[in-house]
Scaffold this motif. Structure first.
Motif, PDB file in Angstrom:
ATOM      1  N   SER A 280      29.428  26.485 -48.802  1.00  0.00           N
ATOM      2  CA  SER A 280      29.556  25.185 -48.867  1.00  0.00           C
ATOM      3  C   SER A 280      28.050  24.567 -48.753  1.00  0.00           C
ATOM      4  N   THR A 281      27.681  23.666 -49.361  1.00  0.00           N
ATOM      5  CA  THR A 281      26.260  22.786 -49.346  1.00  0.00           C
ATOM      6  C   THR A 281      26.427  21.333 -49.544  1.00  0.00           C
TER       7      THR A 281
ATOM      8  N   GLU B  19      29.630  17.065 -47.707  1.00  0.00           N
ATOM      9  CA  GLU B  19      29.836  18.862 -47.603  1.00  0.00           C
ATOM     10  C   GLU B  19      30.629  19.108 -48.907  1.00  0.00           C
TER      11      GLU B  19
ATOM     12  N   MET C   8      32.530  22.282 -50.462  1.00  0.00           N
ATOM     13  CA  MET C   8      32.807  23.602 -50.493  1.00  0.00           C
ATOM     14  C   MET C   8      32.989  24.198 -51.829  1.00  0.00           C
TER      15      MET C   8
ATOM     16  N   LEU D  30      34.520  18.742 -47.732  1.00  0.00           N
ATOM     17  CA  LEU D  30      34.926  18.778 -46.400  1.00  0.00           C
ATOM     18  C   LEU D  30      34.638  17.543 -45.356  1.00  0.00           C
TER      19      LEU D  30
ATOM     20  N   GLU E  54      35.192  18.483 -42.338  1.00  0.00           N
ATOM     21  CA  GLU E  54      34.510  19.174 -41.262  1.00  0.00           C
ATOM     22  C   GLU E  54      34.026  20.475 -41.579  1.00  0.00           C
ATOM     23  N   THR E  55      33.277  21.225 -41.039  1.00  0.00           N
ATOM     24  CA  THR E  55      32.880  22.389 -41.272  1.00  0.00           C
ATOM     25  C   THR E  55      33.006  23.467 -40.325  1.00  0.00           C
ATOM     26  N   THR E  56      33.929  23.318 -39.647  1.00  0.00           N
ATOM     27  CA  THR E  56      34.503  24.398 -38.628  1.00  0.00           C
ATOM     28  C   THR E  56      35.337  25.311 -39.399  1.00  0.00           C
TER      29      THR E  56
ATOM     30  N   MET F  50      38.117  24.918 -42.541  1.00  0.00           N
ATOM     31  CA  MET F  50      37.787  25.531 -43.908  1.00  0.00           C
ATOM     32  C   MET F  50      38.777  26.489 -44.291  1.00  0.00           C
TER      33      MET F  50
ATOM     34  N   TYR G 267      31.807  35.549 -48.002  1.00  0.00           N
ATOM     35  CA  TYR G 267      30.949  34.136 -47.397  1.00  0.00           C
ATOM     36  C   TYR G 267      29.752  34.568 -47.027  1.00  0.00           C
TER      37      TYR G 267
ATOM     38  N   ASN H 238      30.684  29.774 -38.615  1.00  0.00           N
ATOM     39  CA  ASN H 238      31.876  29.060 -38.908  1.00  0.00           C
ATOM     40  C   ASN H 238      32.432  29.901 -40.103  1.00  0.00           C
TER      41      ASN H 238
END
Length: 652
Positions: free
Chosen positions: A163-164, A171, A173, A201, A203-205, A209, A232, A237
């Motif tokens: 994710s960036t 965000e 993914m 995304l 959320e980034t939790t 994800m 990953y 996260n």
């Protein structure tokens, strides 16, 4: 257009306009004429003459200027107005313009037609752009469907996520799928790694994800039970043991083994070492200040270029620690020239005013900062460490890299760090630094810190005194040199435990030929461990007993140069043994699917710098990154689908 369907407001005398006045009643027995020229204004609650307002050269009544709202005398005023010669002339002009517009014979007719041509041109351009976007979308979907068709045929697959944030701070993914494509008829085995798109995304939790990627798999008709690998980075996260995305997916499918990014893990090893002590933090802070100082103005940069011909100072990377070798290299080998550039600016009397004085003071402070023996020792130590780390990092990112080779490279790095951690190696560093110090005419010895440490009062007599190291050389060796090496060594051991676990499960498959040299019991232990890892309840991918016998049979038939797992897979396929050694084929198939490569991620990162819409971003990225598949798409069917899609939107 005359206003009819409203409730006209009343004035203070309770009078109001009535649509009755839109008509003129003739005295010949009730014949009615429509007053098209009469217009009511809602904003001013008044009426006016449209043609006199538009064509009148002078004010002939309130009807031709601000409007009339004398409702009591309106009938007589309208009757008087419509009989005026000026009004009749204006009505004539209005009707003449109306006829000219209908026949396209106005003075600005050519201008109007030119404007319409431009409007039509832009309309066609926009229609083509919209059509192009639709065509890109259709092509991208065709490519994606081909990838998914091959993935379903391969059965086992792995997912690589990263994710960036893009330039709009959303965000994104990145979803990449990896599988082994088998063509038994032509005896062709190929490891495929394909880009499936970006997923924004909210959320980034880890939980969010994980749910997002599982939902994406459902949309793509990819069976989550066939997922055998997760790749990953080392974010909490993603890799968290309790709430990370990998853990959430493992709870859904225990056979989806997690493989962390080796290069990113190595990056964190350097980060741990660089933040373990104040001296290391100060060192890199000074390196960054050098770049900021010289890049702040063209004049400073020109001064630097006059002294440094081949290399220039570079900024420190905030995310890729192993690449900081690029920032240290020009300083390591041209520190004397950089010192001269700083000295020139510090003594430049032409730099006047507050800005000039600030530049000179900053240059002097930086020159004094790098002209110390402690800085030079730190420079050589970090340059040697980062040079080794950089080489290992490049090897870890190689497309052909696997778990076994990665661990071998990391072991070499660990041994390098351990060999460096000795008094002998420290003295060698001091010898190299002394040569550099002599070139700069700097005293080749450490200077003790001028800050005196306050002696702490003991509460009890039996407490020992915590006496700090007074010798500057010993203090630097213990609190800097040994400190960063100890942290780096321990970090390598701790952070690569997951990789060691993967090797303990799959490691024996990396050299099938050598299995002839171990006992049947030893091989059975390896096969049993692999069967357990690839079991979920009553379902299992391989049978340990059958795998043991198959591997022994395959190992006896392999050529000496057939070593890596992919070569063994190709051998099995070429010899027509897929159905004879199915457990071996499945085990090697899963192993190749679980590896992680950077080949696609390097390309994909560049697209996230775009400001285009999500659909167009994914479409163009898919077409560009997966251009090999795009070249094989049946264009006739694609054009036919596009034509059908456009036809459905047509109005008949």
């Amino acid at each position: 257009m005359q206003i009819l369907d409203i409730r006209f407001p009343r004035d203070k005398n309770q009078r109001k306009f009535s649509s009755f006045h839109y008509q003129r009643h003739l005295p010949n027995g009730g014949e009615v004429m429509h007053r098209k020229w009469l217009q009511y204004s809602v904003s001013t609650d008044s009426v006016m003459c449209f043609c006199c307002k538009l064509f009148g050269m002078k004010r002939i009544s309130s009807l031709s200027s601000i409007g009339l709202r004398d409702w009591k005398n309106l009938s007589s005023l309208l009757s008087s107005h419509e009989k005026l010669p000026d009004h009749l002339d204006n009505v004539g002009k209005w009707k003449e313009l109306e006829q000219r517009l209908k026949k396209h014979k106005t003075i600005d007719d050519e201008t109007q037609r030119a404007r319409e041509r431009v409007e039509n041109c832009w309309q066609q351009i926009l229609e083509r752009l919209i059509a192009l976007n639709e065509l890109i979308d259709i092509l991208a979907n065709a490519i994606k469907e081909e990838i998914l068709r091959n993935a379903r045929a391969a059965k086992y697959f792995s997912v690589i996520l990263d994710s960036t944030p893009d330039v709009s701070h959303v965000e994104q993914m990145t979803v990449i799928i990896r599988f082994v494509q088998v063509d038994e008829d032509n005896a062709v085995i190929a490891v495929r790694e394909h880009f499936l798109g970006y997923v924004p995304l909210q959320e980034t939790t880890g939980a969010f994800m994980a749910e997002t990627i599982l939902e994406e798999f459902k949309k793509m008709d990819l069976c989550i039970d066939n997922l055998r690998g997760q790749g990953y980075d080392n974010g909490s996260n993603m890799k968290g043991k309790h709430n990370g995305a990998q853990k959430k997916i493992l709870q859904r499918n225990p056979r989806a083994l997690f493989m962390p990014c080796s290069a990113h893990t190595l990056n964190l090893v350097v980060n741990d070492a660089a933040s373990c002590c104040l001296e290391a933090t100060n060192f890199f802070g000074l390196i960054q200040k050098l770049y900021v100082f010289f890049s702040a103005s063209t004049h400073r940069w020109d001064v630097l270029k006059r002294h440094v011909q081949s290399l220039t100072v570079k900024p420190l990377s905030e995310t890729r620690w192993e690449s900081r070798i690029d920032a240290l290299k020009p300083i390591r080998y041209q520190i004397g020239d950089i010192y001269d550039a700083l000295t020139e600016m510090a003594t430049d009397s032409t730099l006047l005013g507050s800005s000039g004085n600030s530049t000179r003071a900053e240059a002097k402070a930086l020159a004094n900062g790098i002209a110390t023996f402690k800085f030079l020792v730190s420079l050589i130590v970090w340059y040697d460490i980062l040079f080794e780390i950089n080489i290992t990092s490049k090897q870890l990112q190689a497309k052909e890299n696997d778990i076994s080779s990665a661990l071998k490279q990391l072991e070499r790095t660990r041994m390098f760090l351990e060999e460096r951690r000795s008094d002998t190696e420290f003295e060698k560093v001091l010898v190299d630094t002394t040569e550099l110090a002599n070139d700069l005419e700097i005293d080749p010895f450490f200077v003790a810190d001028s800050v005196r440490l306050r002696k702490k009062k003991r509460q009890f007599d039996y407490e020992g005194e915590d006496t700090p190291v007074q010798n500057a050389k010993v203090n630097f060796k213990v609190n800097f040199y040994f400190a960063i090496l100890d942290v780096a060594i321990n970090s390598v051991l701790e952070r690569f435990q997951q990789l060691q676990q993967m090797k303990s499960v799959f490691g024996f498959l990396y050299d099938v030929k050598s299995l002839n040299g171990i006992t049947n019991t030893q091989l059975m232990e390896h096969c049993t461990k692999l069967e357990k890892a690839l079991r979920d309840g009553e379902s299992k991918d391989i049978d340990a007993t059958d795998l043991c016998h198959e591997l022994q049979a395959v190992a006896r038939r392999l050529q000496p140069d057939t070593v890596i797992p992919l070569d063994v897979l190709k051998f099995i396929c070429e010899q027509g043994l897929v159905h004879s050694v199915p457990n071996t084929f499945v085990a090697l198939h899963i192993l190749q699917s679980c590896e992680r490569s950077f080949s696609k991620l390097k390309l994909i990162k560049t697209y996230l710098r775009s400001t285009m819409t999500e659909e167009r971003l994914v479409g163009l990225a898919m077409v560009s990154i997966e251009n090999e598949i795009a070249q094989k798409v049946d264009l006739k069917n694609l054009v036919a689908d596009f034509a059908k899609k456009k036809a459905r939107k047509a109005h008949f």
